[in-house]
Design a protein around this motif. Structure first.
Motif, PDB file in Angstrom:
ATOM      1  N   SER A   5     -20.292 -13.381  40.784  1.00 57.49           N
ATOM      2  CA  SER A   5     -21.639 -13.526  41.351  1.00 57.49           C
ATOM      3  C   SER A   5     -21.593 -14.296  42.671  1.00 57.49           C
ATOM      4  CB  SER A   5     -22.570 -14.210  40.353  1.00 57.49           C
ATOM      5  OG  SER A   5     -22.140 -15.534  40.117  1.00 57.49           O
ATOM      6  N   LYS A   6     -20.698 -15.285  42.729  1.00 54.46           N
ATOM      7  CA  LYS A   6     -20.543 -16.045  43.970  1.00 54.46           C
ATOM      8  C   LYS A   6     -19.972 -15.142  45.061  1.00 54.46           C
ATOM      9  CE  LYS A   6     -18.180 -20.093  45.790  1.00 54.46           C
ATOM     10  NZ  LYS A   6     -17.225 -21.126  45.505  1.00 54.46           N
ATOM     11  N   ALA A   7     -18.996 -14.294  44.663  1.00 62.38           N
ATOM     12  CA  ALA A   7     -18.390 -13.378  45.626  1.00 62.38           C
ATOM     13  C   ALA A   7     -19.406 -12.354  46.090  1.00 62.38           C
ATOM     14  CB  ALA A   7     -17.181 -12.692  45.012  1.00 62.38           C
ATOM     15  N   LEU A   8     -20.209 -11.859  45.128  1.00 64.05           N
ATOM     16  CA  LEU A   8     -21.225 -10.881  45.518  1.00 64.05           C
ATOM     17  C   LEU A   8     -22.281 -11.528  46.413  1.00 64.05           C
ATOM     18  CD1 LEU A   8     -21.756  -8.825  42.222  1.00 64.05           C
ATOM     19  CD2 LEU A   8     -20.601  -8.115  44.322  1.00 64.05           C
ATOM     20  N   ALA A   9     -22.571 -12.788  46.143  1.00 64.80           N
ATOM     21  CA  ALA A   9     -23.536 -13.492  46.994  1.00 64.80           C
ATOM     22  C   ALA A   9     -22.929 -13.729  48.371  1.00 64.80           C
ATOM     23  CB  ALA A   9     -23.934 -14.807  46.355  1.00 64.80           C
ATOM     24  N   SER A  10     -21.662 -13.945  48.404  1.00 66.96           N
ATOM     25  CA  SER A  10     -20.994 -14.212  49.682  1.00 66.96           C
ATOM     26  C   SER A  10     -20.685 -12.929  50.433  1.00 66.96           C
ATOM     27  CB  SER A  10     -19.679 -14.957  49.451  1.00 66.96           C
ATOM     28  OG  SER A  10     -19.921 -16.180  48.813  1.00 66.96           O
ATOM     29  N   VAL A  11     -20.683 -11.805  49.735  1.00 62.81           N
ATOM     30  CA  VAL A  11     -20.354 -10.541  50.388  1.00 62.81           C
ATOM     31  C   VAL A  11     -21.349 -10.264  51.515  1.00 62.81           C
ATOM     32  CG1 VAL A  11     -20.307  -8.032  50.027  1.00 62.81           C
ATOM     33  CG2 VAL A  11     -19.117  -9.508  48.448  1.00 62.81           C
ATOM     34  N   ASP A  12     -22.586 -10.503  51.256  1.00 59.85           N
ATOM     35  CA  ASP A  12     -23.611 -10.255  52.291  1.00 59.85           C
ATOM     36  C   ASP A  12     -23.360 -11.143  53.518  1.00 59.85           C
ATOM     37  OD1 ASP A  12     -24.841  -8.367  50.735  1.00 59.85           O
ATOM     38  OD2 ASP A  12     -26.333  -9.759  49.898  1.00 59.85           O
ATOM     39  N   ASP A  13     -23.059 -12.418  53.239  1.00 63.54           N
ATOM     40  CA  ASP A  13     -22.802 -13.327  54.363  1.00 63.54           C
ATOM     41  C   ASP A  13     -21.533 -12.921  55.109  1.00 63.54           C
ATOM     42  OD1 ASP A  13     -25.031 -14.803  53.680  1.00 63.54           O
ATOM     43  OD2 ASP A  13     -23.904 -16.240  52.447  1.00 63.54           O
ATOM     44  N   ILE A  14     -20.507 -12.562  54.371  1.00 64.80           N
ATOM     45  CA  ILE A  14     -19.245 -12.175  55.006  1.00 64.80           C
ATOM     46  C   ILE A  14     -19.456 -10.872  55.784  1.00 64.80           C
ATOM     47  CG2 ILE A  14     -16.882 -11.406  54.538  1.00 64.80           C
ATOM     48  CD1 ILE A  14     -16.843 -13.320  52.167  1.00 64.80           C
ATOM     49  N   ALA A  15     -20.173  -9.926  55.170  1.00 62.99           N
ATOM     50  CA  ALA A  15     -20.423  -8.658  55.849  1.00 62.99           C
ATOM     51  C   ALA A  15     -21.239  -8.890  57.120  1.00 62.99           C
ATOM     52  CB  ALA A  15     -21.147  -7.695  54.917  1.00 62.99           C
ATOM     53  N   ALA A  16     -22.191  -9.820  57.017  1.00 64.18           N
ATOM     54  CA  ALA A  16     -23.014 -10.113  58.203  1.00 64.18           C
ATOM     55  C   ALA A  16     -22.164 -10.753  59.282  1.00 64.18           C
ATOM     56  CB  ALA A  16     -24.171 -11.026  57.829  1.00 64.18           C
ATOM     57  N   GLU A  17     -21.301 -11.672  58.951  1.00 61.17           N
ATOM     58  CA  GLU A  17     -20.442 -12.333  59.936  1.00 61.17           C
ATOM     59  C   GLU A  17     -19.483 -11.328  60.549  1.00 61.17           C
ATOM     60  OE1 GLU A  17     -18.389 -15.712  58.334  1.00 61.17           O
ATOM     61  OE2 GLU A  17     -20.242 -16.634  57.653  1.00 61.17           O
ATOM     62  N   THR A  18     -18.889 -10.474  59.661  1.00 59.52           N
ATOM     63  CA  THR A  18     -17.948  -9.480  60.158  1.00 59.52           C
ATOM     64  C   THR A  18     -18.666  -8.491  61.084  1.00 59.52           C
ATOM     65  OG1 THR A  18     -16.717  -9.653  58.073  1.00 59.52           O
ATOM     66  CG2 THR A  18     -16.225  -7.778  59.448  1.00 59.52           C
ATOM     67  N   ALA A  19     -19.825  -8.051  60.646  1.00 51.94           N
ATOM     68  CA  ALA A  19     -20.579  -7.098  61.471  1.00 51.94           C
ATOM     69  C   ALA A  19     -20.975  -7.752  62.792  1.00 51.94           C
ATOM     70  CB  ALA A  19     -21.818  -6.625  60.721  1.00 51.94           C
ATOM     71  N   THR A  20     -21.317  -9.031  62.770  1.00 55.74           N
ATOM     72  CA  THR A  20     -21.675  -9.738  63.990  1.00 55.74           C
ATOM     73  C   THR A  20     -20.484  -9.775  64.935  1.00 55.74           C
ATOM     74  OG1 THR A  20     -23.209 -11.131  62.744  1.00 55.74           O
ATOM     75  CG2 THR A  20     -22.573 -11.900  64.905  1.00 55.74           C
ATOM     76  N   ALA A  21     -19.320 -10.058  64.366  1.00 58.99           N
ATOM     77  CA  ALA A  21     -18.120 -10.138  65.196  1.00 58.99           C
ATOM     78  C   ALA A  21     -17.762  -8.757  65.745  1.00 58.99           C
ATOM     79  CB  ALA A  21     -16.961 -10.706  64.406  1.00 58.99           C
ATOM     80  N   VAL A  22     -17.888  -7.731  64.939  1.00 59.00           N
ATOM     81  CA  VAL A  22     -17.523  -6.381  65.365  1.00 59.00           C
ATOM     82  C   VAL A  22     -18.512  -5.894  66.422  1.00 59.00           C
ATOM     83  CG1 VAL A  22     -17.366  -3.968  64.583  1.00 59.00           C
ATOM     84  CG2 VAL A  22     -16.345  -5.780  63.223  1.00 59.00           C
TER      85      VAL A  22
END
Length: 179
Positions: free
Chosen positions: A143-160
């Protein structure tokens, strides 16, 4: 008796041949009466000696031998009875020992089975507790990973997006775009 008859026959034959004074005096018919008298006297004396001293001793020896044989037979019978009772006691003790050993083995087997079952139940409960704890940690991590997936995806997408477009995009804009 046979000797007396044979002596008479021999004496009669000697008298018929005329051999009166020469020859054996015991075969002379004139000497038969004194010989028979001394034969009877010596027989009575021998009978009295044997009946008073020798025959009672022989009887005592025979009686003692019979008593000794009877005592030996009685002792053998007593020893046989003791041996039989000792053998019966030995067989009973052996049967009791076998029964006791069997019951002890059964008790040990039952106790070991109970100890093994208790240890198996304890290990199973510990494993079940560890499994449920691990599942809870996995679920929390998931659940923590799934909660963090959105943040990680957002950071990655921001960087890309920033690299591709060359512009800085805010993470809030990327999150809005991802949802």
């Amino acid at each position: 008796m046979i000797a007396a008859v044979s002596a008479l026959v021999v004496a009669a034959a000697a008298a018929a041949h005329g051999e009166g004074s020469s020859g054996l005096p015991q075969l002379n018919p004139a000497n038969f009466a004194p010989q028979l008298f001394w034969l009877a006297v010596s027989f009575v004396i021998l009978y009295l000696i044997l009946s008073r001293s020798t025959l009672p001793r022989i009887g005592e020896v025979l009686e003692e031998r019979r008593d000794r044989v009877q005592r030996d037979l009685d002792a053998a019978e007593r020893f046989k009875g003791e041996t039989d009772s000792a053998l019966a006691a030995y067989e009973k003790a052996l049967a009791d020992a076998r029964q006791k050993a069997s019951s002890m083995a059964k008790d040990v087997r039952d106790r070991l089975a109970a100890d093994t079952e208790a240890e198996r139940n304890r290990v199973e409960s510990e494993l079940a507790a560890k499994i449920s704890e691990a599942e809870a940690r996995i679920a929390a991590t998931k659940s923590k990973a799934l909660a963090s997936v959105d943040d990680i995806a957002a950071e990655t997408a921001t960087a890309v997006v920033g690299k591709l477009l060359g512009e800085d995009v805010s993470p809030a804009e990327v999150k809005n775009a991802l949802q």
